[in-house]
Design an enzyme around this catalytic site. Structure first.
Site, PDB file in Angstrom:
ATOM      1  N   HIS A 131       0.993  -1.162   0.197  1.00 22.69           N
ATOM      2  CA  HIS A 131       0.031   0.107  -0.103  1.00 22.69           C
ATOM      3  C   HIS A 131       0.913   1.291  -0.083  1.00 22.69           C
ATOM      4  O   HIS A 131       2.036   1.196   0.189  1.00 22.69           O
ATOM      5  CB  HIS A 131      -0.876   0.083   1.264  1.00 22.69           C
ATOM      6  CG  HIS A 131      -2.272  -0.535   1.001  1.00 22.69           C
ATOM      7  ND1 HIS A 131      -2.132  -2.116   1.525  1.00 22.69           N
ATOM      8  CD2 HIS A 131      -3.310  -0.579   0.484  1.00 22.69           C
ATOM      9  CE1 HIS A 131      -3.703  -2.699   1.184  1.00 22.69           C
ATOM     10  NE2 HIS A 131      -4.255  -1.498   0.659  1.00 22.69           N
ATOM     11  N   LYS A 135      -0.826   4.900   4.346  1.00 20.21           N
ATOM     12  CA  LYS A 135      -1.735   3.954   4.999  1.00 20.21           C
ATOM     13  C   LYS A 135      -1.055   3.931   6.465  1.00 20.21           C
ATOM     14  O   LYS A 135       0.072   3.333   6.729  1.00 20.21           O
ATOM     15  CB  LYS A 135      -1.757   2.862   4.275  1.00 20.21           C
ATOM     16  CG  LYS A 135      -2.838   1.910   4.850  1.00 20.21           C
ATOM     17  CD  LYS A 135      -3.189   0.753   3.997  1.00 20.21           C
ATOM     18  CE  LYS A 135      -4.203  -0.417   4.575  1.00 20.21           C
ATOM     19  NZ  LYS A 135      -5.290   0.453   4.837  1.00 20.21           N
TER      20      LYS A 135
END
Length: 233
Positions: A131, A135
């Site tokens: 990600h 995040k």
């Protein structure tokens, strides 16, 4: 349909764009700098905030008798509390670790593969998720859902980010700039490897799924998931 956005970061802005394209109205853009004024006018709320704000956002919706769809991850130790509160308030609540239609189909594929592999002991399972660097939680909620799907049908009992024991699924959580989300599941033996993988190209798929879920939950009562929205059984 009048929508309250609880959280107005990158996902909130993408949800706003799609909601407006689909003919909906935004009545609240909640950030840490404003209050819930406007929530009382909403038909439904969509929560993509941060872990520390999620339960307040969700419980406030129940108090206003407004259905809420939440895609915030990293707060699930309080999920059962929200379920109890939702039932007490006769509300409507849909949580999804990932609202992408493709990812929810991937969840089903992952569960089916786990059933196939359950009695074939030559293979060890592991996972990788990648990600963007913004995040906050690791592993991702999507990765946890995938791990739970494997645990439900195999001898694995837990997941870990560290050195796994025999009954743990190792999750390699990577954070790389500008990656919307990539999830892979590996079954590896001494002679070969099976891999299934989902790669998101943008946040648009997540946002569209959240708006579809908000449209679906309108007028309903109870606890739901994307399996209900997509009629996946």
């Amino acid at each position: 349909m009048k929508i309250a956005l609880l959280g107005y970061g990158k996902m909130g802005k993408e949800i706003e764009k799609i909601a407006l394209e689909r003919g909906h109205e935004i009545v609240l853009k909640k950030t840490e700098d404003n209050d819930y004024s406007g929530l009382e006018n909403a038909d439904v709320a969509i929560d993509f905030s941060i872990p520390t704000a999620a339960t307040e956002n969700i419980s406030t919706c129940f108090n206003y008798n407004i259905p809420v769809v939440s895609g915030t991850t990293g707060w699930l130790e309080q999920y059962d509390e929200m379920v109890v509160l939702c039932n007490e308030k006769n509300g409507a609540f849909l949580y999804g670790s990932n609202f992408s239609v493709g990812v929810n189909l991937f969840f089903e594929l992952n569960s089916y593969l786990a059933k196939l592999m359950a009695n074939i002991k030559e293979y060890n399972v592991s996972m990788e998720e990648i990600h963007h660097t913004q995040k906050l939680d690791a592993p991702s909620g999507t990765a946890i859902s995938l791990a739970q799907g494997i645990i439900a049908d195999t001898d694995y009992t837990d997941w870990t980010l560290e050195n796994p024991s025999a009954n743990q699924i190792y999750i390699d959580a990577k954070r790389i700039e500008d990656v919307p989300g990539t999830h892979s599941v590996f079954y590896k033996s001494a002679v070969d490897e099976i891999e299934i993988k989902h790669t998101a190209f943008s946040r648009q798929g997540f946002a569209l799924g959240a708006v579809i879920a908000a449209e679906w939950i309108l007028g309903k009562k109870g606890i739901f998931t994307m399996k209900d929205v997509l009629n996946l059984g």
